[in-house]
Write an enzyme that holds these catalytic residues in place. Structure first.
Site, PDB file in Angstrom:
ATOM      1  N   GLY B  13      67.622  35.426  26.353  1.00  0.00           N
ATOM      2  CA  GLY B  13      68.049  34.949  27.668  1.00  0.00           C
ATOM      3  C   GLY B  13      67.029  35.254  28.749  1.00  0.00           C
ATOM      4  O   GLY B  13      67.379  35.508  29.898  1.00  0.00           O
ATOM      5  N   SER B  48      59.289  41.720  34.083  1.00  0.00           N
ATOM      6  CA  SER B  48      58.149  42.600  34.361  1.00  0.00           C
ATOM      7  C   SER B  48      56.875  41.860  34.743  1.00  0.00           C
ATOM      8  O   SER B  48      55.906  42.496  35.151  1.00  0.00           O
ATOM      9  CB  SER B  48      57.854  43.469  33.134  1.00  0.00           C
ATOM     10  N   ALA B  49      56.865  40.541  34.578  1.00  0.00           N
ATOM     11  CA  ALA B  49      55.659  39.792  34.930  1.00  0.00           C
ATOM     12  C   ALA B  49      55.398  39.944  36.423  1.00  0.00           C
ATOM     13  O   ALA B  49      56.323  39.965  37.216  1.00  0.00           O
ATOM     14  CB  ALA B  49      55.821  38.324  34.565  1.00  0.00           C
ATOM     15  N   PHE B 117      43.187  33.765  40.291  1.00  0.00           N
ATOM     16  CA  PHE B 117      43.545  34.532  39.103  1.00  0.00           C
ATOM     17  C   PHE B 117      42.406  34.460  38.088  1.00  0.00           C
ATOM     18  O   PHE B 117      41.552  33.570  38.167  1.00  0.00           O
ATOM     19  CB  PHE B 117      44.857  34.017  38.490  1.00  0.00           C
ATOM     20  N   GLN B 231      46.538  39.885  23.036  1.00  0.00           N
ATOM     21  CA  GLN B 231      45.814  40.092  24.283  1.00  0.00           C
ATOM     22  C   GLN B 231      45.930  41.519  24.796  1.00  0.00           C
ATOM     23  O   GLN B 231      47.029  42.046  24.929  1.00  0.00           O
ATOM     24  CB  GLN B 231      46.345  39.145  25.364  1.00  0.00           C
ATOM     25  N   HIS B 233      45.403  43.555  28.066  1.00  0.00           N
ATOM     26  CA  HIS B 233      45.212  43.416  29.509  1.00  0.00           C
ATOM     27  C   HIS B 233      44.275  44.529  29.951  1.00  0.00           C
ATOM     28  O   HIS B 233      44.471  45.670  29.554  1.00  0.00           O
ATOM     29  CB  HIS B 233      46.565  43.521  30.224  1.00  0.00           C
ATOM     30  N   LEU B 243      51.699  47.949  33.714  1.00  0.00           N
ATOM     31  CA  LEU B 243      50.701  46.952  34.069  1.00  0.00           C
ATOM     32  C   LEU B 243      50.348  47.011  35.559  1.00  0.00           C
ATOM     33  O   LEU B 243      51.229  47.074  36.405  1.00  0.00           O
ATOM     34  CB  LEU B 243      51.261  45.567  33.739  1.00  0.00           C
ATOM     35  N   GLU B 246      46.691  41.574  37.516  1.00  0.00           N
ATOM     36  CA  GLU B 246      45.407  40.937  37.771  1.00  0.00           C
ATOM     37  C   GLU B 246      45.275  40.543  39.241  1.00  0.00           C
ATOM     38  O   GLU B 246      44.176  40.416  39.765  1.00  0.00           O
ATOM     39  CB  GLU B 246      45.343  39.675  36.895  1.00  0.00           C
ATOM     40  N   ARG B 286      40.651  37.896  30.416  1.00  0.00           N
ATOM     41  CA  ARG B 286      41.090  39.227  30.010  1.00  0.00           C
ATOM     42  C   ARG B 286      40.400  39.734  28.753  1.00  0.00           C
ATOM     43  O   ARG B 286      40.100  40.921  28.651  1.00  0.00           O
ATOM     44  CB  ARG B 286      42.606  39.206  29.787  1.00  0.00           C
ATOM     45  N   HIS B 354      49.242  43.521  25.716  1.00  0.00           N
ATOM     46  CA  HIS B 354      50.010  42.886  26.774  1.00  0.00           C
ATOM     47  C   HIS B 354      50.740  41.625  26.318  1.00  0.00           C
ATOM     48  O   HIS B 354      51.869  41.384  26.717  1.00  0.00           O
ATOM     49  CB  HIS B 354      49.053  42.536  27.913  1.00  0.00           C
ATOM     50  N   ARG B 389      44.866  33.959  26.355  1.00  0.00           N
ATOM     51  CA  ARG B 389      45.638  33.329  27.422  1.00  0.00           C
ATOM     52  C   ARG B 389      45.065  33.702  28.776  1.00  0.00           C
ATOM     53  O   ARG B 389      44.643  34.830  28.990  1.00  0.00           O
ATOM     54  CB  ARG B 389      47.091  33.795  27.360  1.00  0.00           C
ATOM     55  N   LEU B 390      45.068  32.760  29.680  1.00  0.00           N
ATOM     56  CA  LEU B 390      44.696  33.064  31.053  1.00  0.00           C
ATOM     57  C   LEU B 390      45.912  33.599  31.793  1.00  0.00           C
ATOM     58  O   LEU B 390      47.031  33.127  31.609  1.00  0.00           O
ATOM     59  CB  LEU B 390      44.203  31.814  31.778  1.00  0.00           C
ATOM     60  N   ASN B 393      49.297  31.710  33.251  1.00  0.00           N
ATOM     61  CA  ASN B 393      49.723  30.534  32.474  1.00  0.00           C
ATOM     62  C   ASN B 393      51.035  30.788  31.729  1.00  0.00           C
ATOM     63  O   ASN B 393      51.744  29.846  31.390  1.00  0.00           O
ATOM     64  CB  ASN B 393      48.642  30.132  31.456  1.00  0.00           C
TER      65      ASN B 393
END
Lengths: 138, 580, 248
Positions: B13, B48-49, B117, B231, B233, B243, B246, B286, B354, B389-390, B393
């Site tokens: 969810g 958390s993003a 970014f 990835q 970070h 984190l 960025e 990254r 990450h 991944r950038l 995104n």
């Protein structure tokens, strides 16, 4: 006798903690809240005093009786208490004013003190007015 | 056994699951929709993003530039048709979020603001301060409450996909509150369970990120894709792995080594300027930044701390006012967890696991090779992220592909036959398995925490930023050994009420499967590309490996890796150039 | 620096116990450990049956709220060393039923949240193709604070009104209602007012103010509710004083 609840498979048995009658003694801030609420009794009492004063004005004998009554020791003590609570009432509510009113000036929210301060200033000015009025008559 | 029936079921969810649910509700209000999540939706890790979500909106930007940045950022492992669809649909998805109430930061004229970014040539990252994921998730969740016909199974833990070998028709889940094991049947199922960072010891990922959905799909016979691309970070706080977004660098922060030197200039990322330059230095991708950290460490130019080597992130020159306005969470986290004020002090940072570029193999509509099974978000691999991944995104990805998977699954459900009765027998088998293997298990010698710790150590050592044949082979046998030892696990909690030891054990089994797939893919890819750097094969090899790794579970349970060519349309493979 | 610290943890195993009791655990007291780290240490090394919710460990998912020495706290943001020499008493959040150990039952909040309609309500939706609703930074700032709620429920644990009357909608849900009311894109205030001006809505609040004190994200629910009361009263006066149609 209260029967203990038994657990039935797949039926959660939640435990509900009773809320103590004395919850307001658990934390100073709760107690302060209760005192703030109680202080409204002092406000009511002060209103009654003022109404009695107004009622006695115009009749010399009644007014003298009222003043006499005011000087009785138990009433002096009571009014001293009332004064303390009144001050507490006033200060706490004035301090809460900024929370209830988000005043914005040019899109920016005014800092808390800027909302609270006018209340205190108005209070000081009115009090000074009363003092001036009373002392003028002396 | 109690049985529930729906048309479409989301597992998870978070952002992708909720976006999918709303998309389905909008396809046809008669569809019976359900969202099953092991936590309340607003606890999902989308929360958390931090930094933002990318989407072309400003007049100086273009769709083609966003596509190129994404493809070159992914070291040409992205499927270009998928990237094109993604970039095209990104702005409207972000606008939809705006219409649903997301508190995006604004320009003075009221238009949505964007920030720079890493790896992006233009400013195109929409942001809500530095709590973008939090706002995005809560906006989606609160908006989903409007659709009263979305049934939520909050705190239901899915343990198995029900399928007949060709078509997935539901799941078995434990209702944590009661301990009941129940079947939730559905004509189509969408996996939206996010990543698997907890396979590693040092990660930004939440405790719930155990690769549940990847393992569920893998066990059901669906292939996982590109599992070697993990990835790191470049800026996590030591010890906690929290984190530092960025955005701290996008707003102008510097990365410096122990001599105060902006070391990225030594790694082919451009020359240092006072102000941030797009696709250069601290705004490089990254993978490159994390690799530069390792090189600095090898040169002895990092700073030692009790929790490993660090470099410093310097944002002091940005000033308190800008920090408070644009990256307040960075300051909050540093003050709270490191007891330092980044407006005045240097932030210690080190690379931290990450994000998982890989995941359940899907096509551009989110469909897996198994009928009725879809996947979206970090759990899925479409793939738009390729080998790296950038930043910014992924939040957009959960929206675009959450909605796409939702629509596709809805369409499938509208045409599909109801689940067949054979599923119930399977569900009862699963109930028996859970009871035998976990709930009623006595004896055993292996602790959950012990095995988990060993797995994490192995993974960090061998599937880290740099890899090599010898360590990877060792890891493969170590993980296989851990799988074996898992059978001898100790379960002390036999309760039916909110048994978190049971869930931890099942999660460990998921992570072991995912770890096994990662190692197998990493062993098989004898080249270096993006986040997969082999010291024994330092170059990119387009001739052999311009292809995705597909890993399936073979009959004996071991992973089997094959290759699937990357879809190339208009952007032929080229060198990745930054800082020019 | 003390080597260890004692945690007095509330345990409740509904299948074998009638009511909660405390169990003591001695755990290492490391300077960078939060209460949640200590609980995880117990779960991993001492007693695997200890049950509690947690996820992000960075103060944003809202899972790990508990009573720490009687105060509602996010345990991922509460350091052990602040409580030296101990012991530290850990209990499930007050005012909620206990499911097991430190886990509370919170579906009541979920129902109430849905009840205040926490989503953008428009008379007419702008099509996505027409771009964004314009919203100035000042308009954003008007409601931003109230949008920071992580639903951790510390405010409910601190609210005696909710403790005494479970029908009270409560701080977080009311603050979120106000968050949408204040959003320049929203036109649903009238709809929400109907729900919120009931007795268990804003008028249930007696302004104890503790919710705002314990809020880890400085949302100030108490402020939100009082501002809302002021607004409701103004609306009521307008409806009395102004003829129909004269209202906005």
């Amino acid at each position: 006798m209260k029967q203990p609840v038994t657990y039935t498979l797949y039926h959660p048995k939640w435990y509900r903690r009773p809320m103590s009658t004395y919850w307001w003694t658990k934390r100073w801030r709760y107690l302060r809240f209760i005192l703030r609420e109680l202080s409204s009794i002092s406000v009511a009492w002060t209103v009654i005093l003022l109404l009695l004063l107004i009622n006695s004005m115009g009749d010399e004998a009644m007014y003298a009786g009222y003043l006499d009554w005011l000087q009785s020791p138990w009433l002096v003590v009571l009014n001293a208490f009332a004064l303390v609570f009144l001050l507490f009432h006033t200060v706490t509510w004035f301090n809460l004013a900024p929370r209830a009113m988000a005043v914005r000036l040019r899109g920016k929210r005014l800092p808390d003190w800027a909302v609270a301060a006018p209340n205190f200033i108005a209070w000081a000015v009115l009090s000074a007015g009363v003092v001036w009025f009373v002392l003028k008559g002396v | 056994m109690e049985v529930h029936s729906h048309d479409v079921l989301m597992i998870g969810g978070g952002g992708a699951g909720l976006r999918a649910a709303i998309a389905i509700a909008e396809v046809d209000p008669r569809l019976k929709i359900a969202v099953a999540s092991k936590v309340y939706p607003m606890r999902s890790h989308t929360v958390s993003a931090e930094g933002g979500a990318a989407g072309v909106i400003k007049p100086d930007d273009s769709i083609d530039e966003h596509i190129y940045d994404t493809i070159s950022g992914g070291d040409w492992l992205s499927d270009q048709d998928a990237v094109e669809a993604f970039v095209n649909e990104a702005p409207q998805e972000l606008l939809r979020l705006e219409h649903w109430g997301c508190p995006w930061n604004r320009e003075a004229d009221g238009a949505v603001a964007v920030r720079a970014f890493g790896g992006m040539k233009k400013k195109r990252t929409w942001f809500a301060a530095d709590k973008t994921g939090f706002h995005l998730l809560h906006t989606l969740f609160q908006t989903s409450l409007k659709y009263t016909h979305i049934t939520r199974y909050d705190e239901w833990f899915v343990t198995r996909l029900l399928h007949d070998g060709e078509r997935v028709q539901g799941v078995v889940a434990i209702h944590l509150m009661t301990g009941r094991i129940q079947a939730i049947l559905a004509k189509s199922v969408i996996i939206c369970t996010g990543g698997c960072g907890r396979v590693f010891p040092f990660t930004t990922n939440a405790n719930i990120k155990n690769g549940d959905g990847m393992a569920l799909a893998y066990r059901a016979g669906a292939p996982l894709k590109d599992m070697e691309f993990i990835q790191y970070h470049p800026t996590g706080l030591p010890f906690t792995g929290i984190l530092i977004t960025e955005a701290a660098r996008a707003e102008g922060g510097y990365l410096i080594n122990k001599d105060g030197y902006r070391y990225l200039q030594d790694y082919n990322l451009g020359a240092p300027q006072d102000k941030p330059v797009l696709r250069s230095m601290e705004l490089g991708p990254r993978d490159r930044l994390s690799q530069a950290f390792v090189k600095e460490f090898e040169k002895g130019r990092t700073i030692d701390t009790p929790y490993g080597a660090v470099v410093h992130l310097d944002i002091r020159h940005l000033g308190e006012k800008l920090i408070n306005a644009r990256i307040p969470f960075v300051r909050e986290l540093c003050l709270k967890y490191e007891n330092i004020d980044p407006a005045k002090e240097l932030i210690p940072v080190r690379p931290v696991v990450h994000y998982m570029m890989g995941g359940v193999h899907t096509d551009i509509e989110g469909a897996t090779p198994l009928l009725g099974l879809y996947a979206a978000g970090e759990a899925a691999c479409v793939s738009i992220n390729g080998a790296n991944r950038l930043g910014s995104n992924s939040l957009t990805e959960i929206l675009v592909f959450g909605a796409r998977a939702g629509r596709a699954a809805a369409q499938f459900a509208l045409e599909a036959a109801p689940p067949d009765s054979g599923m119930l027998a399977q569900a009862e088998d699963e109930e028996r398995r859970l009871q035998e293997v976990f709930l009623h298990k006595t004896g055993g010698r292996e602790s959950i925490a012990g095995l988990r710790g060993e797995m994490q150590t192995v993974m960090e050592k061998s599937v880290g930023i740099y890899r090599e044949e010898k360590l990877l082979s060792e890891a493969a046998s170590r993980i296989a050994e851990l799988q074996e030892r898992f059978r001898d696990i100790v379960i002390t909690d036999h309760s039916h009420t909110f048994n978190t030891e049971l869930t931890a054990a099942v999660e460990l089994s998921y992570m072991l499967d995912v770890a096994e797939a990662m190692v197998a893919c990493a062993l098989n890819r004898t080249e270096s590309r993006g986040a997969h750097q082999r010291t024994d094969y330092p170059d990119r090899n387009d001739e052999k490996f311009l292809a995705h790794s597909l890993v399936v579970r073979s009959g004996d349970g071991t992973p089997q890796v094959s290759l699937l060519p990357v879809t190339i349309t208009r952007w032929p493979p080229a060198e990745r150039v930054y800082g020019k | 620096m003390a080597e260890t610290i004692v945690l007095e943890v509330a345990r409740y195993r509904p299948e074998i116990e009638a009511e909660p009791a405390f169990e003591n655990f001695e755990v290492p007291c490391r300077p960078d450990w939060v209460v949640l780290d200590a609980l995880n240490y117990i779960k991993d090394a001492i007693d695997g049956t200890l049950s509690f919710r947690w996820s992000c460990r960075m103060g944003v998912c809202g899972s790990c709220g508990m009573m720490v020495n009687g105060e509602p706290k996010l345990t991922c943001a509460t350091f052990l060393t602040d409580y030296l020499p101990g012991p530290i008493r850990i209990e499930p959040l007050s005012n909620f039923p206990i499911v097991r150990d430190l886990i509370i039952e919170m579906s009541d909040f979920m129902t109430k949240l849905q009840g205040v309609k926490p989503w953008i309500i428009r008379n007419e939706d702008l099509p996505v193709s027409q771009g964004e609703y314009r919203q100035s930074p000042e308009q954003l700032e008007t409601y931003k604070q109230f949008s920071m709620c992580i639903n951790c429920l510390l405010c409910y644990a601190a609210c005696p009104v909710y403790g005494l009357d479970q029908h009270f909608v409560g701080p977080a849900a009311l603050a979120l209602a106000q968050r949408y009311n204040l959003d320049s894109r929203d036109e649903g205030e009238a709809q929400r007012l109907e729900i919120l001006s009931e007795h268990e809505g804003i008028w249930g609040c007696t302004f104890v103010g503790e919710c705002s004190v314990v809020c880890p994200k400085h949302v100030d629910p108490a402020g939100a509710i009082q501002q809302y009361k002021l607004k409701a009263v103004t609306e009521w006066f307008k409806s009395i004083l102004l003829p129909r149609g004269g209202r906005d």
